[in-house]
Design a protein around this motif. Structure first.
Motif, mmCIF file in Angstrom:
data_model
loop_
_atom_site.group_PDB
_atom_site.id
_atom_site.type_symbol
_atom_site.label_atom_id
_atom_site.label_comp_id
_atom_site.label_asym_id
_atom_site.label_seq_id
_atom_site.Cartn_x
_atom_site.Cartn_y
_atom_site.Cartn_z
ATOM 1 N N GLU A 228 0.876 -1.086 0.078
ATOM 2 C CA GLU A 228 0.011 -0.142 -0.095
ATOM 3 C C GLU A 228 0.912 1.084 -0.001
ATOM 4 O OE1 GLU A 228 -3.130 0.236 -0.721
ATOM 5 O OE2 GLU A 228 -3.063 -2.214 -0.858
ATOM 6 N N ILE A 229 2.010 1.110 0.815
ATOM 7 C CA ILE A 229 2.930 2.402 0.807
ATOM 8 C C ILE A 229 3.589 2.666 -0.737
ATOM 9 C CG2 ILE A 229 4.979 3.158 1.815
ATOM 10 C CD1 ILE A 229 3.895 1.898 4.489
ATOM 11 N N VAL A 230 3.984 1.313 -1.097
ATOM 12 C CA VAL A 230 4.494 1.718 -2.494
ATOM 13 C C VAL A 230 3.535 2.164 -3.466
ATOM 14 C CG1 VAL A 230 5.410 0.156 -4.619
ATOM 15 C CG2 VAL A 230 6.226 -0.488 -2.162
ATOM 16 N N LYS A 231 2.387 1.574 -3.512
ATOM 17 C CA LYS A 231 1.186 2.214 -4.372
ATOM 18 C C LYS A 231 1.106 3.647 -4.199
ATOM 19 C CE LYS A 231 -1.675 -1.930 -5.289
ATOM 20 N NZ LYS A 231 -2.579 -2.638 -4.766
ATOM 21 N N LYS A 232 1.038 4.091 -2.945
ATOM 22 C CA LYS A 232 0.631 5.653 -2.575
ATOM 23 C C LYS A 232 2.061 6.281 -2.993
ATOM 24 C CE LYS A 232 -2.306 5.702 1.129
ATOM 25 N NZ LYS A 232 -2.441 4.532 2.105
ATOM 26 N N SER A 233 3.386 5.788 -2.951
ATOM 27 C CA SER A 233 4.466 6.430 -3.306
ATOM 28 C C SER A 233 4.462 6.524 -4.882
ATOM 29 C CB SER A 233 5.722 5.575 -2.984
ATOM 30 O OG SER A 233 5.836 5.485 -1.541
ATOM 31 N N LEU A 234 3.983 5.602 -5.606
ATOM 32 C CA LEU A 234 3.977 5.660 -7.056
ATOM 33 C C LEU A 234 2.774 6.776 -7.476
ATOM 34 C CD1 LEU A 234 4.139 1.928 -7.973
ATOM 35 C CD2 LEU A 234 5.807 3.583 -8.409
ATOM 36 N N LEU A 235 1.794 6.828 -6.774
ATOM 37 C CA LEU A 235 0.946 7.615 -6.922
ATOM 38 C C LEU A 235 1.336 9.184 -6.820
ATOM 39 C CD1 LEU A 235 -2.413 7.566 -7.921
ATOM 40 C CD2 LEU A 235 -2.707 7.728 -5.466
ATOM 41 N N ARG A 236 2.127 9.471 -5.767
ATOM 42 C CA ARG A 236 2.547 10.829 -5.630
ATOM 43 C C ARG A 236 3.669 10.961 -6.734
ATOM 44 N NH1 ARG A 236 3.657 8.834 -0.332
ATOM 45 N NH2 ARG A 236 1.780 9.238 0.976
ATOM 46 N N LEU A 237 4.582 10.132 -6.942
ATOM 47 C CA LEU A 237 5.538 10.441 -8.275
ATOM 48 C C LEU A 237 4.740 10.509 -9.580
ATOM 49 C CD1 LEU A 237 7.982 7.546 -7.337
ATOM 50 C CD2 LEU A 237 8.422 10.039 -6.836
ATOM 51 N N GLU A 238 3.505 10.062 -9.548
ATOM 52 C CA GLU A 238 2.681 10.552 -10.701
ATOM 53 C C GLU A 238 2.199 12.002 -10.854
ATOM 54 O OE1 GLU A 238 -1.544 9.596 -12.902
ATOM 55 O OE2 GLU A 238 -0.995 8.397 -11.095
ATOM 56 N N ASN A 239 1.680 12.153 -9.418
ATOM 57 C CA ASN A 239 1.527 13.670 -9.323
ATOM 58 C C ASN A 239 2.305 14.755 -9.527
ATOM 59 O OD1 ASN A 239 -1.250 12.668 -8.784
ATOM 60 N ND2 ASN A 239 -0.932 12.401 -6.344
ATOM 61 N N LYS A 240 3.736 14.187 -9.247
ATOM 62 C CA LYS A 240 4.582 15.361 -9.457
ATOM 63 C C LYS A 240 5.114 15.181 -10.903
ATOM 64 C CE LYS A 240 8.793 14.208 -7.227
ATOM 65 N NZ LYS A 240 10.003 14.072 -6.380
ATOM 66 N N GLU A 241 4.503 14.416 -11.675
ATOM 67 C CA GLU A 241 4.731 13.972 -13.201
ATOM 68 C C GLU A 241 6.132 13.552 -13.533
ATOM 69 O OE1 GLU A 241 3.931 17.761 -15.419
ATOM 70 O OE2 GLU A 241 1.879 17.710 -14.643
ATOM 71 N N PHE A 242 6.711 12.817 -12.237
ATOM 72 C CA PHE A 242 8.080 11.986 -12.653
ATOM 73 C C PHE A 242 7.703 10.680 -13.406
ATOM 74 C CE2 PHE A 242 10.898 8.785 -10.948
ATOM 75 C CZ PHE A 242 11.895 9.286 -11.239
ATOM 76 N N LEU A 243 6.587 10.334 -12.994
ATOM 77 C CA LEU A 243 5.833 8.915 -13.835
ATOM 78 C C LEU A 243 4.651 9.242 -14.473
ATOM 79 C CD1 LEU A 243 6.274 6.164 -11.006
ATOM 80 C CD2 LEU A 243 7.661 6.569 -12.820
ATOM 81 N N VAL A 244 4.099 8.356 -15.412
ATOM 82 C CA VAL A 244 2.952 8.450 -16.224
ATOM 83 C C VAL A 244 2.289 7.107 -16.050
ATOM 84 C CG1 VAL A 244 1.721 8.705 -18.435
ATOM 85 C CG2 VAL A 244 4.030 10.046 -17.864
ATOM 86 N N ARG A 245 0.870 7.144 -15.610
ATOM 87 C CA ARG A 245 -0.052 5.988 -15.410
ATOM 88 C C ARG A 245 -0.261 5.573 -16.746
ATOM 89 N NH1 ARG A 245 -4.800 3.851 -12.090
ATOM 90 N NH2 ARG A 245 -5.970 4.782 -13.749
ATOM 91 N N LEU A 246 -0.045 4.475 -16.963
ATOM 92 C CA LEU A 246 -0.543 4.004 -18.243
ATOM 93 C C LEU A 246 -1.957 3.233 -18.245
ATOM 94 C CD1 LEU A 246 3.014 2.086 -19.600
ATOM 95 C CD2 LEU A 246 1.598 4.312 -20.285
ATOM 96 N N ALA A 247 -1.894 2.567 -17.053
ATOM 97 C CA ALA A 247 -3.192 1.796 -16.769
ATOM 98 C C ALA A 247 -3.265 1.683 -15.234
ATOM 99 C CB ALA A 247 -3.313 0.343 -17.529
ATOM 100 N N HIS A 248 -4.308 0.976 -14.623
ATOM 101 C CA HIS A 248 -4.134 0.536 -13.260
ATOM 102 C C HIS A 248 -3.183 -0.167 -12.647
ATOM 103 C CE1 HIS A 248 -6.006 -0.012 -9.320
ATOM 104 N NE2 HIS A 248 -5.855 -1.290 -9.349
ATOM 105 N N GLY A 249 -2.166 0.276 -11.975
ATOM 106 C CA GLY A 249 -1.237 -0.489 -11.503
ATOM 107 C C GLY A 249 0.029 -0.658 -12.580
ATOM 108 N N ILE A 250 0.084 0.152 -13.355
ATOM 109 C CA ILE A 250 1.087 0.294 -14.532
ATOM 110 C C ILE A 250 1.677 1.763 -14.865
ATOM 111 C CG2 ILE A 250 1.710 -0.594 -16.996
ATOM 112 C CD1 ILE A 250 -0.593 -2.366 -16.886
ATOM 113 N N TYR A 251 2.903 1.977 -14.543
ATOM 114 C CA TYR A 251 3.499 3.313 -14.788
ATOM 115 C C TYR A 251 4.383 3.184 -15.615
ATOM 116 C CZ TYR A 251 0.958 4.458 -10.525
ATOM 117 O OH TYR A 251 -0.116 4.356 -9.618
ATOM 118 N N LEU A 252 4.869 4.415 -16.271
ATOM 119 C CA LEU A 252 5.834 4.658 -17.421
ATOM 120 C C LEU A 252 6.846 5.721 -16.562
ATOM 121 C CD1 LEU A 252 6.995 4.253 -20.110
ATOM 122 C CD2 LEU A 252 5.378 6.227 -20.855
#
Length: 197
Positions: free
Chosen positions: A34-58
């Motif tokens: 859950e912490i990992v998922k929240k961290s990835l979400l935060r990294l998406e919010n700061k535009e470091f990552l792009v979310r491709l689909a549920h649970g899949i990031y770029l």
């Protein structure tokens, strides 16, 4: 606590190649999922990552003119298969398209798999993993695999001379022993086409 995991994840991603496809399971050793998922979400919010689909990031590659460069549906499917330690084979229109037998680009791509059956929505497109028998996945050649799926899609009575010519040209690039092996795994009419010179 969550902050330090996020920093660790961010630093880990920075060591990867741009264009890498990332899943929460990539970082399961970092701590609670859950912490990992929240961290990835935060990294998406700061535009470091792009979310491709549920649970899949770029971890995006960026082009000055085009902006973020996205992977193909096939690259995403291959990354999912690698994560799941599953085998996949492109079917139908995708196989026809890859062999140059059709210019149609399918919106929904179906892959046969020995992994879990599921559908994943990526933007406006869908990747569907359809469970199949081990025999269908036992083909060794990348070309023969596409040819078998393309021929199944076309059908025995609909194959044109032009399509056959294109298929033969592709098969010239496949090793003879691979064709021999793969021809044993398919129906008689497809096997005959594979083995014809």
């Amino acid at each position: 606590m969550a902050e330090s995991i996020q920093n660790r994840i961010e630093n880990n991603i920075k060591s990867m190649k741009r264009g890498s496809i990332i899943f929460p399971s990539t970082f399961e050793s970092f701590g609670n999922v859950e912490i990992v998922k929240k961290s990835l979400l935060r990294l998406e919010n700061k535009e470091f990552l792009v979310r491709l689909a549920h649970g899949i990031y770029l971890y995006p590659k960026h082009d000055k003119l085009l902006g973020n460069l996205y992977p193909s549906i096939e690259e995403i499917a291959n990354a999912i298969a690698k994560r799941d330690k599953a085998r996949i084979i492109a079917t139908g229109i995708k196989a026809l398209n890859k062999l140059g037998l059709s210019t149609q680009i399918p919106m929904n791509i179906v892959f046969l798999t020995d992994g879990a059956p599921r559908s994943i929505i990526v933007g406006k497109r869908t990747i569907k993993f359809k469970r199949t028998t081990p025999k269908n996945l036992a083909v060794k050649g990348e070309i023969t695999s596409l040819v078998v799926q393309a021929l199944k899609e076309i059908g025995k009575d609909n194959l044109t001379d032009e399509q056959l010519k294109i298929i033969k040209n592709h098969l010239k690039l496949e090793k003879k022993e691979i064709i021999e092996h793969d021809a044993k795994l398919t129906s008689a009419w497809i096997s005959k086409i594979l083995k014809e010179e």
